[in-house]
Design a protein around this motif. Structure first.
Motif, PDB file in Angstrom:
ATOM      1  N   ASP A 180     -10.327  43.164  36.027  1.00 17.20           N
ATOM      2  CA  ASP A 180     -11.832  43.837  36.201  1.00 17.20           C
ATOM      3  C   ASP A 180     -11.409  44.798  37.471  1.00 17.20           C
ATOM      4  O   ASP A 180     -11.706  45.918  37.689  1.00 17.20           O
ATOM      5  N   LEU A 216     -15.978  42.955  43.702  1.00 13.20           N
ATOM      6  CA  LEU A 216     -14.862  42.231  42.721  1.00 13.20           C
ATOM      7  C   LEU A 216     -13.791  41.656  43.900  1.00 13.20           C
ATOM      8  O   LEU A 216     -13.066  40.761  43.669  1.00 13.20           O
ATOM      9  N   LEU A 255      -9.024  47.386  36.856  1.00 11.14           N
ATOM     10  CA  LEU A 255      -9.520  48.729  36.140  1.00 11.14           C
ATOM     11  C   LEU A 255     -10.476  49.776  37.349  1.00 11.14           C
ATOM     12  O   LEU A 255     -10.211  50.761  37.084  1.00 11.14           O
ATOM     13  N   VAL A 256     -10.986  48.928  38.032  1.00  8.29           N
ATOM     14  CA  VAL A 256     -11.712  49.858  38.958  1.00  8.29           C
ATOM     15  C   VAL A 256     -10.718  50.525  39.875  1.00  8.29           C
ATOM     16  O   VAL A 256     -11.152  51.822  40.334  1.00  8.29           O
ATOM     17  N   GLN A 302     -12.366  46.072  24.816  1.00 10.07           N
ATOM     18  CA  GLN A 302     -12.316  46.826  25.981  1.00 10.07           C
ATOM     19  C   GLN A 302     -10.844  47.438  26.219  1.00 10.07           C
ATOM     20  O   GLN A 302     -10.782  48.544  26.547  1.00 10.07           O
ATOM     21  N   ARG A 342     -18.342  48.481  43.273  1.00 10.53           N
ATOM     22  CA  ARG A 342     -17.787  47.396  42.588  1.00 10.53           C
ATOM     23  C   ARG A 342     -16.581  47.016  43.014  1.00 10.53           C
ATOM     24  O   ARG A 342     -16.288  45.600  43.004  1.00 10.53           O
ATOM     25  N   ARG A 343     -15.658  47.892  43.498  1.00  6.11           N
ATOM     26  CA  ARG A 343     -14.276  47.104  43.785  1.00  6.11           C
ATOM     27  C   ARG A 343     -14.672  46.384  44.997  1.00  6.11           C
ATOM     28  O   ARG A 343     -14.090  45.244  45.319  1.00  6.11           O
ATOM     29  N   ASN A 398      -6.281  52.888  33.202  1.00  2.47           N
ATOM     30  CA  ASN A 398      -7.468  53.712  33.477  1.00  2.47           C
ATOM     31  C   ASN A 398      -7.074  54.838  34.578  1.00  2.47           C
ATOM     32  O   ASN A 398      -7.658  55.864  34.663  1.00  2.47           O
ATOM     33  N   PRO A 400      -4.025  47.424  32.651  1.00  6.41           N
ATOM     34  CA  PRO A 400      -5.256  47.614  32.783  1.00  6.41           C
ATOM     35  C   PRO A 400      -5.428  48.712  33.838  1.00  6.41           C
ATOM     36  O   PRO A 400      -6.097  49.907  33.916  1.00  6.41           O
ATOM     37  N   ASN A 460     -19.208  37.288  40.692  1.00  4.99           N
ATOM     38  CA  ASN A 460     -18.572  37.570  39.455  1.00  4.99           C
ATOM     39  C   ASN A 460     -18.999  36.651  38.290  1.00  4.99           C
ATOM     40  O   ASN A 460     -18.054  35.994  37.766  1.00  4.99           O
ATOM     41  N   LYS A 486     -17.012  36.248  34.925  1.00 10.07           N
ATOM     42  CA  LYS A 486     -15.850  35.481  35.137  1.00 10.07           C
ATOM     43  C   LYS A 486     -15.968  34.042  35.169  1.00 10.07           C
ATOM     44  O   LYS A 486     -15.345  33.449  34.574  1.00 10.07           O
ATOM     45  N   ASN A 510     -11.585  39.512  25.593  1.00 12.17           N
ATOM     46  CA  ASN A 510     -12.357  40.812  25.284  1.00 12.17           C
ATOM     47  C   ASN A 510     -11.337  41.772  24.894  1.00 12.17           C
ATOM     48  O   ASN A 510     -11.067  42.613  25.790  1.00 12.17           O
TER      49      ASN A 510
END
Ligand code: FES
Lengths: 82, 455
Positions: free
Chosen positions: B318, B348, B321-322, B62, B344-345, B18, B14, B195, B198, B59
């Motif tokens: 997640d 998370l 990815l960020v 994605q 967002r980071r 990205n 991931p 989250n 999750k 998922n």
């Protein structure tokens, strides 16, 4: 299908299968015997980190079965020692 | 062969995917180097058979969208099945030597991921005992079940998807053991709700497992494994633990596979070779130190090295990815505002920190060891070998133990037992960091060295 042998026994698997996956799906668990105590080992981490799943491939020792893809005609053997 | 890229990304999970995507979209030519046969890393490991892949992933859409975008991007060249055996800085450039030639760049993004953390116990070297990641990778990557009667044990949220995957694909999960307390979640509930997706995913697994009559048992762990006459796993001893993880009582369970894991260890080998600043947290987990743009610290100003994903602290896909997106944009000097991504980071990261509080590893596991328990699997070093070195030579640190016993000096170079030895020897943070050194990153034949003109 891809054909190879393990300890002389023929095994056929889908293309792209790892040696470890091929062996496990044919009920073969033990990949090597250790150098000092000759105890059997098998896959442990499954992703190329631990070096416990070593086999001999076409005469080359120390091949990690979990990250080695089966190729047509491959000769795979249990590894004795390391 | 020698190839140069404006940006090189290491790792196709991931974070790496990205990072490659964002750096390429910002205008750079990117080389993405990955050890796997297919992109996706451990998290999105797949067979390429759509229906099956959907069935083993939470998922997969994605992941498959992201992998397709990377593969279709004309600015990204993917080098699969490429293993790095040395990483160094030469004349203001990063030089990576691999089984497919040398790769050179001045802008590197490391996204080398993590692997299961293992703890030793009597019989953990018996064929059939493995990590949850091994069971998962054979299922997700090949559709192969590692056994028929499986006990999944250890600690951490990862045990749930593993048990669910094995059970729904036909294995009978005869035990699902979580060593931490059942109330651990409740104590950290507020942070965990940061989250909700999750948390819901976890509840989903529990319900699916309950439907198959698999109940999670808390404060229990596998403390010994037993082999049959042919040397394969036949049963395990399970203990009820106290809060320190000392054994209170035991019972036996027959099984052909025990999948045991205790969270994750980041793969810091390449980061270490390149001289990046590393850090150790309270649990002994080593990570790469990064600034708010994911840039790692190293002395050469002509080179930019960034890190993303599990390498900068275990935090899940997640977060990876960020971090990958931020690293990709920042290394490319993109004018895009990173504020939303950073927010967002932050959220998370707090969730990840809360999770590590829910699943701490208590020191009582050391009391499960017997004199003949293997500690170093590669070199077949037992607990008594270590204790002897400790007593006879008065060895008090991990490095001396290593030199005296060869513990951690086998083919895996301490990837599996390094953290354990550091725990057994109560290593200082600095000792832990220097134990992350792996002189040879992956094995290499003399033929490959000769081809590179290094002989
Ligand atoms: S199972 Fe660990 S390297 Fe193959």
């Amino acid at each position: 299908m891809i054909n190879f042998t393990f300890e002389g026994e023929p095994i056929s698997v889908e293309p792209g299968t790892s040696v470890a996956a091929a062996l496990l799906s044919h009920g073969e668990r033990i990949t090597r015997l250790t150098r000092f105590n000759s105890t059997p080992r098998s896959i442990f981490c499954g992703i190329g980190v631990c070096f416990d799943c070593l086999v001999e491939v076409d005469g080359e020792p120390n091949q990690r079965s979990c990250i080695t893809t089966v190729k047509e005609g491959m000769v795979v053997k249990v590894q004795h020692g390391s | 062969m020698e190839v140069r890229y404006q940006v090189i990304v290491l790792g196709g999970g991931p974070a790496g995917l990205n990072a490659a995507k964002y750096a390429a979209n910002a205008g750079y030519e990117v080389g993405l180097i990955d050890a796997g046969t297919r992109l996706g890393g451990q998290y999105w490991r797949h067979t390429g058979r759509e229906e099956f892949d959907q069935s083993v992933h939470h998922n997969f859409d994605q992941g498959s969208l992201l992998m397709d975008a990377v593969l279709a991007n004309p600015r990204i060249t993917v080098h699969s099945e490429t293993n790095i055996w040395s990483a160094s800085i030469i004349n203001d450039e990063v030089v990576l030597r691999t089984n497919n030639g040398a790769f050179i760049t001045q802008r590197l993004i490391l996204a080398t991921g993590a692997y299961d953390r293992s703890l030793p116990f009597p019989g953990w070297d018996i064929p059939g005992v493995m990590t949850p990641g091994a069971a998962q990778s054979l299922l997700k990557g090949h559709g192969v079940l590692v056994g028929k009667r499986i006990v999944v044990a250890g600690t951490g949220p990862f045990l749930l998807p593993v048990a669910t995957g094995l059970s729904s694909h036909g294995a009978s999960v005869v035990g699902l053991l979580e060593a931490s307390s059942k109330y651990s979640w409740a104590k950290n509930l507020l942070e965990l709700l940061r989250n909700p997706a999750k948390a819901l995913e976890g509840i989903g697994y529990l319900l699916a497992l309950r439907g198959r009559k698999v109940e999670m048992r808390f404060r229990q762990a596998i403390v010994a494994a037993h082999a049959s006459a042919d040397g394969s796993l036949e049963s395990v001893t399970i203990a009820n633990l106290d809060s320190e993880w000392k054994i209170r009582s035991t019972y036996k369970l027959s099984c052909d596979v025990a999948a045991v894991g205790w969270g994750f260890t980041a793969d810091t080998a390449i980061a270490y070779s390149l001289g990046l600043a590393l850090d150790v947290d309270a649990s002994g987990s080593i990570s790469v130190v990064v600034d708010e743009n994911q840039r790692a610290r190293q002395p050469n100003a002509a080179i930019a090295i960034y890190a993303a994903g599990e390498l900068t602290g275990i935090g899940g896909a997640d977060l990876a990815l960020v971090e990958g997106a931020i690293a990709g944009l920042a290394i490319a000097g993109s004018a895009q505002d990173l504020k939303t991504l950073k927010k967002r980071r932050k959220k998370l990261l707090r969730f990840a920190q809360a999770l590590t509080k829910v699943y701490p590893v208590a020191s009582g596991w050391k009391s499960w060891l017997s004199e003949d328990t293997t500690i170093c699997r590669c070199e077949e070093i037992s607990y008594s070998d270590i204790n002897e070195a400790r007593e006879e030579f008065d060895a008090s640190d991990a490095r001396t133990i290593k030199l005296l016993t060869r513990c951690g000096m086998g083919l895996c170079q301490g990837r599996i037992c390094g953290r354990t030895i550091a725990d057994l020897m109560n290593s200082t943070p600095q000792e832990r960091i220097s134990s992350a050194s792996r002189p040879i990153l992956s094995p290499i034949t003399l033929g490959e060295v000769a081809q590179e003109g290094l002989l």
